[in-house]
Every structure is written in structure tokens, then in C-alpha cells.
Write a protein that holds these residues in place. Structure first.
Motif, PDB file in Angstrom:
ATOM      1  N   GLU A  72       0.841  -1.201   0.000  1.00  0.00           N
ATOM      2  CA  GLU A  72       0.000   0.000   0.000  1.00  0.00           C
ATOM      3  C   GLU A  72       0.877   1.251   0.000  1.00  0.00           C
ATOM      4  N   ARG A  84       1.262   4.154  -2.944  1.00  0.00           N
ATOM      5  CA  ARG A  84       1.128   5.598  -2.687  1.00  0.00           C
ATOM      6  C   ARG A  84       2.329   6.355  -3.220  1.00  0.00           C
ATOM      7  N   LYS A  97     -10.866  -4.516   1.033  1.00  0.00           N
ATOM      8  CA  LYS A  97      -9.638  -3.802   1.353  1.00  0.00           C
ATOM      9  C   LYS A  97      -9.026  -3.205   0.081  1.00  0.00           C
ATOM     10  N   ILE A 130      -8.172   0.740  -0.721  1.00  0.00           N
ATOM     11  CA  ILE A 130      -6.847   1.215  -1.102  1.00  0.00           C
ATOM     12  C   ILE A 130      -6.902   1.959  -2.433  1.00  0.00           C
ATOM     13  N   SER A 141      -9.483   3.482  -3.768  1.00  0.00           N
ATOM     14  CA  SER A 141     -10.162   4.769  -3.578  1.00  0.00           C
ATOM     15  C   SER A 141      -9.199   5.804  -3.019  1.00  0.00           C
ATOM     16  N   ASP A 142      -8.393   5.378  -2.058  1.00  0.00           N
ATOM     17  CA  ASP A 142      -7.407   6.291  -1.475  1.00  0.00           C
ATOM     18  C   ASP A 142      -6.411   6.752  -2.539  1.00  0.00           C
ATOM     19  N   VAL A 200      -7.793   9.396  -4.915  1.00  0.00           N
ATOM     20  CA  VAL A 200      -7.842  10.758  -4.386  1.00  0.00           C
ATOM     21  C   VAL A 200      -6.439  11.372  -4.426  1.00  0.00           C
ATOM     22  N   ARG A 201      -5.437  10.562  -4.092  1.00  0.00           N
ATOM     23  CA  ARG A 201      -4.070  11.104  -4.053  1.00  0.00           C
ATOM     24  C   ARG A 201      -3.556  11.451  -5.437  1.00  0.00           C
ATOM     25  N   PRO A 240      -5.379  11.888  -8.885  1.00  0.00           N
ATOM     26  CA  PRO A 240      -6.566  11.830  -9.744  1.00  0.00           C
ATOM     27  C   PRO A 240      -6.259  11.633 -11.230  1.00  0.00           C
ATOM     28  N   ASP A 285       6.889  -3.376  10.844  1.00  0.00           N
ATOM     29  CA  ASP A 285       5.678  -3.184  11.649  1.00  0.00           C
ATOM     30  C   ASP A 285       4.442  -3.182  10.750  1.00  0.00           C
ATOM     31  N   THR A 286       3.851  -4.341  10.577  1.00  0.00           N
ATOM     32  CA  THR A 286       2.668  -4.461   9.715  1.00  0.00           C
ATOM     33  C   THR A 286       1.662  -5.377  10.404  1.00  0.00           C
ATOM     34  N   PRO A 287       0.448  -5.492   9.874  1.00  0.00           N
ATOM     35  CA  PRO A 287      -0.505  -6.432  10.465  1.00  0.00           C
ATOM     36  C   PRO A 287       0.021  -7.873  10.499  1.00  0.00           C
ATOM     37  N   LYS A 309       7.031  -5.099  19.603  1.00  0.00           N
ATOM     38  CA  LYS A 309       7.727  -4.253  18.636  1.00  0.00           C
ATOM     39  C   LYS A 309       8.513  -3.120  19.271  1.00  0.00           C
ATOM     40  N   ARG A 332      -5.517  -0.038  12.990  1.00  0.00           N
ATOM     41  CA  ARG A 332      -5.361  -0.229  11.545  1.00  0.00           C
ATOM     42  C   ARG A 332      -6.734  -0.399  10.920  1.00  0.00           C
ATOM     43  N   GLU A 358      -2.657   5.508  11.716  1.00  0.00           N
ATOM     44  CA  GLU A 358      -2.710   4.549  10.605  1.00  0.00           C
ATOM     45  C   GLU A 358      -4.076   4.493   9.934  1.00  0.00           C
ATOM     46  N   ARG A 401      -6.364   6.722   5.285  1.00  0.00           N
ATOM     47  CA  ARG A 401      -6.785   6.638   3.887  1.00  0.00           C
ATOM     48  C   ARG A 401      -7.762   7.739   3.519  1.00  0.00           C
ATOM     49  N   PHE A 402      -7.649   8.209   2.292  1.00  0.00           N
ATOM     50  CA  PHE A 402      -8.689   9.033   1.702  1.00  0.00           C
ATOM     51  C   PHE A 402      -9.791   8.106   1.199  1.00  0.00           C
ATOM     52  N   ILE A 403     -11.024   8.596   1.223  1.00  0.00           N
ATOM     53  CA  ILE A 403     -12.142   7.772   0.764  1.00  0.00           C
ATOM     54  C   ILE A 403     -12.650   8.281  -0.578  1.00  0.00           C
ATOM     55  N   GLU A 404     -12.897   9.566  -0.663  1.00  0.00           N
ATOM     56  CA  GLU A 404     -13.395  10.119  -1.919  1.00  0.00           C
ATOM     57  C   GLU A 404     -13.226  11.633  -1.938  1.00  0.00           C
ATOM     58  N   PHE A 405     -13.019  12.189  -3.134  1.00  0.00           N
ATOM     59  CA  PHE A 405     -12.957  13.638  -3.277  1.00  0.00           C
ATOM     60  C   PHE A 405     -13.763  14.035  -4.499  1.00  0.00           C
ATOM     61  N   LEU A 408     -14.774  16.351   0.560  1.00  0.00           N
ATOM     62  CA  LEU A 408     -13.708  15.380   0.760  1.00  0.00           C
ATOM     63  C   LEU A 408     -14.088  14.440   1.887  1.00  0.00           C
ATOM     64  N   ILE A 468      -3.130  17.740  -1.679  1.00  0.00           N
ATOM     65  CA  ILE A 468      -3.933  17.217  -2.783  1.00  0.00           C
ATOM     66  C   ILE A 468      -4.916  18.249  -3.314  1.00  0.00           C
ATOM     67  N   GLN A 495      -5.840  21.671  -6.915  1.00  0.00           N
ATOM     68  CA  GLN A 495      -7.105  21.532  -7.644  1.00  0.00           C
ATOM     69  C   GLN A 495      -8.060  22.683  -7.341  1.00  0.00           C
TER      70      GLN A 495
END
Lengths: 250, 434
Positions: free
Chosen positions: A18, A22, A40, A44, A46-47, A50-51, A53, A189-191, A198, B23, B62, B65-69, B76, B90, B94
Motif C-alpha cells: 500500500e 502511494r 480492502k 486502497i 479509492s485512497d 484521491v491522491r 486523480p 511493523d505491519t498487520p 515491537k 489499523r 494509521e 486513507r482518503f475515501i473520496e474527493f 472530501l 492534494i 485543484q
């Protein structure tokens, strides 16, 4: 320098993957994300959308242990991205060593997931990249694959098999201009490592490891320990004579 | 535990028994982790609203996350651990900006909601909660509540400004504001005393969406309340300054003593008051205009190992002039105080939360290096002035307010208390409700 503009990410729902996605989309790349957990994966993607477009960000739900689906995954990636220039294999599980010791079936399944499924993908990817005469393949192996020890040798054996297989592919594809990167993270450090204590200094964050992977892929490195200090630790671990190692409790 | 998160003012230094980083968008089981749980975003408050001594610290970083924009409407949706900085990176390119922003962009969305933060534009825009279209709350018993002004509105009013006590905010949808450019057009004007401040403030507030003043907190006599007022607006598309490159510096180590003391402060304030101002206006990039301190990572370390207190109060409009003058007089006589003394008037856009701090009146905010009892007794003296004026203190900036001050400033605190999750608390809440 290898370009990472169209990246296939297998095991995209893993914490390291992930962060990789990013960082890649932030640098302008398009990505094709493959994972087993649909919800899941959707979150990810969707995130990422947004970051970035403007980027092409596509996903595909697949259980990577279904080896007969691998071709379909790669075909879909090709179509979605217009051909991919790099691939990252990041999926895996952390076996319950004690439970594996009591069950041949569980051991077999863990070795399928962490070993055979990776080998199946690599077999197909090697051929595709060989035809293109360029590109970079990266696989997340582990320091555990450097030496078997009692606390995690089922995991270690699977990762060791992958590391060895990658050495062969690297050798085969070198003359074809394709780089093959074996990533050996230490403690991350992850799930996957949720149940560990840790608090020590050896624990790395997934985004740090992701940065190291991208750097190694761009430079076309071979076997890479992340963070870098693990090279020194594993040099020592690997050098201990077996006669002594068998007595240790690591 | 050897190292544990603290708040920005590094006071109080209290350690949780356990730390849990979310998480998944839910709280851990109360059977598996020591009670109570306190929710911690990115530690940018100056307060123990997010700390617990002996319970479990629940980290939200943690949930990032972004969901939607929606780039047409400027809506947002994101998880609560996303920082305002990530949002701006971000949306600004725009053509959107946060409708309300506090003085640091490293606060999380959850923290901004839980403290119902405000900014330089409160007099026209109100506070952060006003722009939260909905949020999702999860409780320790697993209950999920989607709330907004119109749906489960009593939960919404409890959670906005609710200091992380009603549940874990897992995600929110916020309304952004349209901008034409990442640049700001800013005028700065010097004023020689508080009377000049009030006149200048009335004059500029009518025309400028963003106003705030730096005050010389050591000035005495006829110069009490002298300072510099900054009035800003988002610049039109064609206005740009030089290319902006963010240069950030770190304070690399914790200092043994505070760099802010009566000598350094006096000297700094004299110089700063006399620095050239730009009454005709000039362009600033939004980052140094809104977040000047973010450029110095760990600036809180300049106060040394003992940390510092921030004190922010609001005084009702009918008595503002008198009370602010008294407060500044008391501070100047004490010779304690800091570079960061800020004065602003709030407007009448009502706040959404039961425990929201922003309300009509004047707000004064300062840092005080922690000199132990000297500082606490000064703050006690300031409390008396604020209390007599019918004002209130800001929980997000508080590490010591007595229970009586809290109850006076937030008279519906008992109503609010009905919404507090039985598994959640904080050192602040324990202190003010004992």
C-alpha cells in the motif's frame, strides 16, 4: 535507471505494498493492484485515486494461490495499463510455526502461498519481460530465507526457495536487460507481525521499506536488505557454523 | 514504557500502560487492553485531552486513507488519521482549501473535529465543525453511529468539540472552500496599544476574511497591547510571489533550559514590534502565512525539558476591552510569556459542538515556559480575570485548568457527559470532572 511508470503490484493489500502504491502514484506512475480481499482492495484504490486523480489506477481481485489464474491476472494488467514496465510481488502470510509442525497440510499450504505461488508468477513474468528486453521485477522475500531457524523455518524455507529461484532468473535475464530485485526486509511493523513485541530498535515502518524498494528497483539492484543494517546482521547469522547454530535459540 | 507520545507542550509527562495503533476502523476490545482508552491523533494540542496515565493510548495515525474527493463540489471524505497537510497537498493544486484551518497543518482531521478548531477567519467562517458534513463514530461496545447536523444530530453536537470522549471518529466528510491560487495577499499594520488594536480590528475585519494579531505581551503602561495585525485574503489567480520552496529546519535536541526567558523575550519583542510592516500588502504563499511554525520541526523543544503551558481564553464582547487589558497587564508584570502572543476576535457564526470553545468575543493565546509554581500562580491569576469576565479556557490548549474553570466555561458539560463512552477518558476529563 529503470522507469516505474506502469507498475503491476501483486499483493497490493499488504501494508508495504500500500505504501509502495502511494509513493509510486505520487511520482506519476500508473498501477494495477491485485489482491484477495475485495473490500480492502477497494479502500486502497479509492485512497490512491484521491491522491493521484490523473493516474490510471486499476484493481483485480484474485487469490494468488490459484496458480491457473495467474495468466489472466497478467493479461488484465497488460490491457489496463497498456503494458507494464515493472512488477512487484508482495503477497504472503506469516505461518504459525508450531501449528505447521503438527500438520503436513498446513505446512504445504503455507509453502504454496509463500513459495509456489510466487514461483508460478515469476515463471510467467520472466517470459513476458524477456520478450520485451527491458523492465524490472521485484519480489519481497525475507531475511528469514537466509537461514533456517527453529522459530520460523516453514516461512524461511519458502522464502529461501524464492530467493534461490530469483537468483536463477536474475542470471537468465541479465543479458536481456531485465533487472530482478530480491527484497529482504527485516522486522517490519505491519498487520502480519501484529503479535510481536515491537519495542526494539530493529523494527521498520512499511513506508520506509517501500521507499527502499522503489530506490532498489530504479537502480536495478540485486539482493537488497531493508533497512540496510540487516546486511551486516545477516552476514553474521549466515557465517555462524552449523555446528554452533544448531545449539542457538534465535 | 521508555518512550511514549506526548502533547505538543510536552506537559504533563504521563505514560499510558499500553499503546494501540488502529489499523481497522474500530476500537480494540476493552477486555484485552487496560482501561480507560484515550484517543490520540498527531499530538498537536497543548493539552492532556489526548493523554492517559495508565490506560491505553489509541493512536489513529494509521487510519490514514482518503475515501473520496469530489473536485466539483469540494467535498472530501477521509479517515480520521489523515492530516490537514496531506489534504492541502492534494486539494490546493485543484483549487480548494480548508474552510477552516488551525495554526498547524499537522493536526489530524479527527483532532480538528474533536477540538472544533478555529482559525484566522473565524469572524466570517466559524469553526471547523461547521464544515463537517458527516462523520462516523465507533464506540467501545462496537456500535457505529453515522452523524451529522441532520442525522443523529445530538451525537454530532456531542462529538464536534467532544475531545475524543464520545467514541473513535473513524472518518468524516468535510466541505472545502474554493480558491484561485495558493498565494495569499496580506497587509500588515502596526498598532501602538490596545485602543488602536480595537479600532484597527473593527476596520479590517469588515474587509478581510483572515485577521490575526501578534501582541507584545511584555509591553506596559500606555503601550499595553501594542503589536502587528495581519489581514489576509486568498489571492486571485494572476497574483503570485516568488517561487515558494519550503525550507524546513529542525530543533535537533531537547534543550536543558528554555530559550524563551525574560531576557530573550524582551529583546525579541522590541525588535519584532519594530520590524517593517507592509500596509500596502504583499504576497505570501499559503504555507508560511497559515503555518509559520510548521517550518521549524520540533519547535516545542526550544522551551526545554520542562515544557511549556499554552493559555488561550475567550472573553465576551461586552467586557473584552477591559479584560484583555487586565490580562496583558498581569502578564507584563510577571515578565513571563512568549513570542507567540496572539489576539483575535471571534465572530458570531455559531459553533456546532456542546463543548465548542469558539464563541463571540476576543481570544488571547500565549505560551508560557514552565517555571513551575511561578507559572501556575500566574495562570491562576489569569483564570480569575477570565472567570470574572464570564469567559472560558480552551481545552485543546490546556494542561492545568481547574475543574471550576471548565464547568464555568462550558455550562452544558453535564449534558455532554451523557454521551461520553464508558470505555473512554483522558487525563483532562478526569481532571475537570473530579
Amino acid at each position: 535507471m529503470n522507469s516505474l511508470n506502469k507498475v503491476l503490484i501483486i499483493g497490493a493489500t499488504s501494508a508495504i505494498a500500500e505504501q509502495l502504491a502511494r509513493q509510486l502514484v505520487a511520482s506519476g506512475a500508473s498501477v494495477f493492484c491485485v489482491g484477495r480481499n475485495e473490500e480492502k482492495l477497494h479502500a486502497i484504490v479509492s485512497d490512491l485515486r484521491v491522491r493521484a486523480p490523473e493516474a490510471i489506477i486499476e484493481s483485480f481481485v484474485a487469490d494468488l494461490c490459484s496458480i491457473n489464474k495467474h495468466s489472466t491476472i497478467l493479461d488484465n494488467a497488460d490491457e489496463a495499463l497498456g503494458g507494464f514496465d515493472s512488477a512487484i510481488i508482495a503477497h504472503g502470510t506469516l505461518p504459525d510455526q508450531k501449528a505447521c509442525e503438527l500438520s503436513v497440510d498446513l505446512t504445504r499450504r503455507e509453502i504454496e502461498t509463500n513459495g509456489m505461488s510466487v514461483i508460478g508468477l515469476l515463471t510467467l513474468l520472466a517470459n513476458r519481460f524477456e520478450e520485451k528486453n527491458s523492465g524490472v521485477i521485484a519480489v519481497i522475500s525475507s531475511v528469514a530465507g537466509d537461514r533456517g531457524r527453529k522459530s520460523n523455518y516453514v516461512y524461511g524455507a519458502a522464502k529461501g526457495m524464492v530467493t534461490l529461484f530469483l537468483q536463477g532468473i536474475r542470471n537468465r535475464l541479465h543479458s536481456k536487460g531485465v533487472d530482478v530485485v530480491t527484497i529482504k526486509p527485516g522486522f517490519v511493523d505491519t498487520p502480519m507481525t501484529e503479535n510481536f513485541d515491537k519495542s526494539g530498535p530493529l523494527w521498520a515502518a512499511p513506508d520506509t521499506v517501500a521507499r527502499g524498494i522503489i530506490k532498489a528497483m530504479r537502480k536495478g539492484k540485486g539482493e537488497v536488505y531493508l533497512p540496510g543494517f540487516w546486511w551486516a546482521i545477516m552476514l553474521v547469522i549466515r557465517s555462524i557454523p552449523e555446528g554452533i547454530f544448531k545449539r542457538l535459540s534465535l | 514504557m521508555t518512550s511514549f507520545p506526548s502533547s505538543w507542550n510536552r506537559l504533563p509527562r504521563i505514560a499510558p500502560s499500553a499503546i494501540y495503533s488502529c489499523r481497522q476502523p474500530r476500537l480494540p476490545s476493552v477486555d484485552l487492553y487496560p482501561s480507560p482508552f484515550a484517543i490520540y491523533g498527531n499530538g498537536r494540542s497543548y493539552s492532556d485531552v489526548c493523554l492517559t496515565a495508565g490506560g491505553t493510548l489509541i493512536r489513529t495515525c494509521e487510519l490514514d486513507r482518503f475515501i473520496e474527493f469530489d473536485p466539483e463540489k469540494g467535498l472530501l471524505a477521509c479517515q480520521s488519521g489523515v492530516t490537514l497537510a496531506e489534504i492541502l497537498a492534494i486539494v490546493v493544486p485543484q483549487g480548494w482549501f480548508l474552510s477552516v484551518t488551525p495554526g498547524t497543518r499537522y493536526a489530524t482531521v479527527g483532532g480538528a473535529i474533536a477540538n472544533d478548531v478555529h482559525g484566522k477567519n473565524h469572524h466570517v467562517a466559524g469553526s471547523f465543525g461547521h464544515y463537517v458534513r458527516k462523520l462516523e463514530l465507533v464506540r467501545t461496545d462496537g456500535e457505529r453511529i453515522i452523524c451529522s447536523e441532520y442525522e443523529n444530530s445530538e451525537w454530532f453536537r456531542a462529538t464536534v468539540g467532544g475531545l475524543g470522549l464520545t467514541g473513535l471518529i473513524v472518518s468524516a466528510e468535510i466541505q472545502l472552500a474554493r480558491i484561485q491560487s495558493p498565494w495569499m495577499w496580506v497587509e500588515s499594520h502596526r498598532f501602538a496599544n490596545l485602543d488602536e488594536f480595537w479600532a484597527l480590528n473593527r476596520h479590517l475585519e469588515g474587509d478581510w476574511p483572515y485577521t490575526v494579531s501578534w501582541i507584545d505581551c511584555l509591553a506596559k503602561g500606555g503601550s499595553i497591547g501594542r503589536g502587528i495585525m495581519y489581514a489576509g485574503r486568498h489571492a486571485p489567480a494572476e497574483c503570485t510571489g516568488k517561487v515558494f520552496r519550503e525550507v524546513s529546519r529542525r530543533v535537533p535536541i531537547e534543550l536543558p533550559v528554555s530559550l524563551v526567558n525574560s531576557l530573550s523575550l524582551g529583546a525579541f519583542n522590541e525588535l519584532y514590534f519594530r520590524k517593517p510592516v507592509s500596509p500596502a500588502g504583499r504576497a505570501y504563499h499559503y504555507i508560511p502565512y497559515f503555518y509559520p511554525l510548521d517550518a521549524i520541526k520540533n519547535w516545542n523543544r526550544i522551551y526545554g525539558k520542562s515544557g511549556f503551558y499554552q493559555y488561550q481564553c475567550v472573553i465576551p464582547p461586552t467586557v473584552s476591552a477591559q479584560a484583555i487589558s487586565e490580562l496583558l497587564g498581569a502578564i507584563a508584570r510577571s515578565k513571563q510569556g512568549s513570542f507567540l502572543a496572539v489576539l483575535k476576535t471571534f465572530g458570531s457564526v455559531s459553533s456546532m459542538g456542546m463543548l465548542s470553545f469558539p464563541r463571540p468575543g476576543a481570544t488571547l493565546a500565549l505560551d508560557f515556559p514552565n517555571l513551575g509554581d511561578r507559572t501556575l500562580s500566574l495562570l491562576g491569576a489569569l483564570d480569575e480575570i477570565v472567570s470574572a469576565a464570564g469567559g472560558a479556557l480552551y481545552p485543546a490548549k490546556d494542561a492545568r485548568m481547574p475543574a471550576a474553570m471548565f464547568r464555568q466555561g462550558f455550562p452544558n458539560w453535564e449534558d455532554f457527559a451523557r454521551y461520553v463512552d464508558p470505555g473512554l477518558s483522558s487525563h483532562f476529563w478526569e481532571r475537570v470532572t473530579e
